[in-house]
Design a protein around this motif. Structure first.
Motif, PDB file in Angstrom:
ATOM      1  N   GLU A  72       0.834  -1.195   0.000  1.00  0.00           N
ATOM      2  CA  GLU A  72       0.000   0.000   0.000  1.00  0.00           C
ATOM      3  C   GLU A  72       0.875   1.255   0.000  1.00  0.00           C
ATOM      4  OE1 GLU A  72      -2.249  -2.897   2.845  1.00  0.00           O
ATOM      5  OE2 GLU A  72      -0.179  -2.281   2.490  1.00  0.00           O
ATOM      6  N   SER A  73       0.297   2.331  -0.502  1.00  0.00           N
ATOM      7  CA  SER A  73       0.970   3.622  -0.465  1.00  0.00           C
ATOM      8  C   SER A  73      -0.091   4.718  -0.494  1.00  0.00           C
ATOM      9  CB  SER A  73       1.919   3.786  -1.656  1.00  0.00           C
ATOM     10  OG  SER A  73       1.216   3.694  -2.870  1.00  0.00           O
ATOM     11  N   THR A  85      -1.350   1.136   5.527  1.00  0.00           N
ATOM     12  CA  THR A  85      -0.899   2.522   5.426  1.00  0.00           C
ATOM     13  C   THR A  85      -1.778   3.381   6.341  1.00  0.00           C
ATOM     14  OG1 THR A  85      -0.366   4.332   3.903  1.00  0.00           O
ATOM     15  CG2 THR A  85      -2.342   3.069   3.404  1.00  0.00           C
TER      16      THR A  85
END
Length: 126
Positions: free
Chosen positions: A6-7, A120
């Motif tokens: 994830e980002s 995240t």
């Protein structure tokens, strides 16, 4: 094996928008139904949204239905969660999850997903 990264998390103010992304490794992405879940401190991990293998079916938790949009780009092996009108109650660690599923299936149940990202953090200040 499927690896998810994830980002896009961070700190925003109430009313702002944010998009989080999740990229999958390998060449099997179009075989995967994808889901987003979140976990706030002291609470269970809860369903946010899910999308079927080709994006034909999407599902949302009632609390986000009018504000969040899940989408996917199979050419980029990536699923997105666009979050608008963010509220302090949306503050949580957001996780993406993957499930080898039949076309048209996108489970809302955490136990149906076999692969998870590391999460995240999304923080919404009032």
């Amino acid at each position: 094996q499927v690896q998810l990264v994830e980002s896009g998390g961070g700190l925003v103010q109430a009313g702002d928008s944010m998009r989080v992304s999740c990229e999958s490794s390998g060449r099997t992405f179009s075989s995967l139904a994808m889901g987003w879940f979140r976990q706030a401190p002291g609470k269970d991990r809860e369903f946010v949204a899910s999308i079927s293998r080709y994006g034909n079916w999407v599902y949302y938790a009632d609390s986000v239905r009018a504000r969040f949009t899940i989408s996917r780009d199979n050419a980029r092996n990536t699923v997105y969660l666009q979050m608008n009108s963010l509220e302090p109650g949306d503050t949580a660690v957001y996780y993406c999850a993957a499930d080898f599923a039949q076309p048209g299936v996108a489970s809302l149940a955490r136990e149906d997903y076999d692969y998870w990202g590391q999460g995240t953090q999304v923080t919404v200040s009032s």
